[in-house]
Design an enzyme around this catalytic site. Sequence first.
Site: not given
Ligand SMILES: Cc1cc2nc3c(=O)[nH]c(=O)nc-3n(C[C@H](O)[C@H](O)[C@H](O)COP(=O)(O)OP(=O)(O)OC[C@H]3O[C@@H](n4cnc5c(N)ncnc54)[C@H](O)[C@@H]3O)c2cc1C
Length: 390
Positions: A134, A138, A143, A244, A248, A369
């Site tokens: 899925f 990017e 987030s 989706c 999950a 998620e």
């Molecule tokens: C092992 C693993 C498997 C994964 N599998 C999938 C997958 O199958 N498909 C997929 O699409 N994604 C997947 N992900 C990605 C995952 O969903 C993202 O890592 C997650 O959504 C957070 O995004 P980011 O890592 O870019 O963190 P960021 O969005 O950069 O956030 C960094 C920090 O800032 C905080 N933050 C961000 N915005 C705000 C706000 N507005 N206010 C306050 N705090 C904020 C967050 O809470 C976090 O603590 C996976 C991640 C991991 C580690």
Amino acid sequence: MSQYNAPDYYLLDELIGEEHLLIRDSVRQWVNQQLLPVIEDYAQRAEFPSQLLPGMAQLGLFGPTIPEEYGGAGLDYLAYGIMMQELERGDSGIRSTASVQGSLVMYPIYAYGSEEQKRHYLPKLANGELMGCFGLTEPNHGSNPAGMLTRFEDDGDQVVLNGSKMWISNAPFADIAIVWAKNPEGKVQGLIVERGMEGFSTPETHNKWSLRASATGELVFDHMRVPKNHILPGVTGMRGPLSCLNQARYGIAWGALGAAMDCYDTAVRYAIEREQFGKPIGGFQLQQKKLAEMLTEITKGQLLVWRLATLKNEDRATPAQISMAKRNSVATALQVAREARQVLGAMGITGEYPIMRHMMNLESVVTYEGTHDIHLLITGMDITGINAFG
Ligand SMILES: Cc1cc2nc3c(=O)[nH]c(=O)nc-3n(C[C@H](O)[C@H](O)[C@H](O)COP(=O)(O)OP(=O)(O)OC[C@H]3O[C@@H](n4cnc5c(N)ncnc54)[C@H](O)[C@@H]3O)c2cc1C
């Protein structure tokens, strides 16, 4: 022989019917016999135990709630939750594979696919003949997935897809990917892309200290041509991927408690057996405090997800309720894992016991998620009606 004794302090098993207990027993037995003997070794080597896939399919772990006419198990959400809990008692990475396949690949095809897409893909995904991933996140949009840059242009009966996705579970071995991308009007749509289509690659992500037994990778689309009949016709906009994730996250709310239950159970046994100062460490007040607080938090979490299952079965569970449960279960599990590890002293850091692996896995589960903080802000928005994160 697993000595696992699942904590059930408020006798919740009495609220779970015979059929569901049988489903739980079959997953528990499979985890004991097939998963536990190999998982530590695969996690240490950072390798995905792909030999487990046929067994998982046979147990109905892929798309448990998808109707039987499409190859799913046709079960309810209580069954789905219980299955994820048992699986994650084994390992969060293996549960992730099942979550992705069922909730993030099969669900969107079932909910938004054409009849032809459903008939073509769902039975093969249910029996594990095809594995999926899925693609939403990017490199610069985690987030805030609505800001995604991946997009496609129209070209006759095809579209041309450009962009990349990062952190994608199952990507390195997946046969198909559900990719969320912007259409020429800038609206998000889902596409089913297949391995082997020109311009598509899935480089593996290495150096993870967490979810080591789960394969993670990128999805790269370089002028990739995708036939138009691979677009999911039933949804446009962020509602598609978010619905989706809702599926999950519900499974994760149950699943993470499975990891917590395993850590707690391991700590109890150790505290009773391990002696210091002439008596079991479980006889010291500080260790009892740890165990009592772990069990209290686990029990609260169990009650929350049990009620959530009822709401979900009645189609009344709101995304905000699911957010609360996901956040609570994962935070509980992390806290329990950290406390349990301390109860085991030095032994707690070894692979002889599952606690350190669970703890490291949960560091991903608390982020993917929807992060811990974003889920809190979703609850805050639900309370106040004011969006504090976007
Ligand atoms: C092992 C693993 C498997 C994964 N599998 C999938 C997958 O199958 N498909 C997929 O699409 N994604 C997947 N992900 C990605 C995952 O969903 C993202 O890592 C997650 O959504 C957070 O995004 P980011 O890592 O870019 O963190 P960021 O969005 O950069 O956030 C960094 C920090 O800032 C905080 N933050 C961000 N915005 C705000 C706000 N507005 N206010 C306050 N705090 C904020 C967050 O809470 C976090 O603590 C996976 C991640 C991991 C580690």
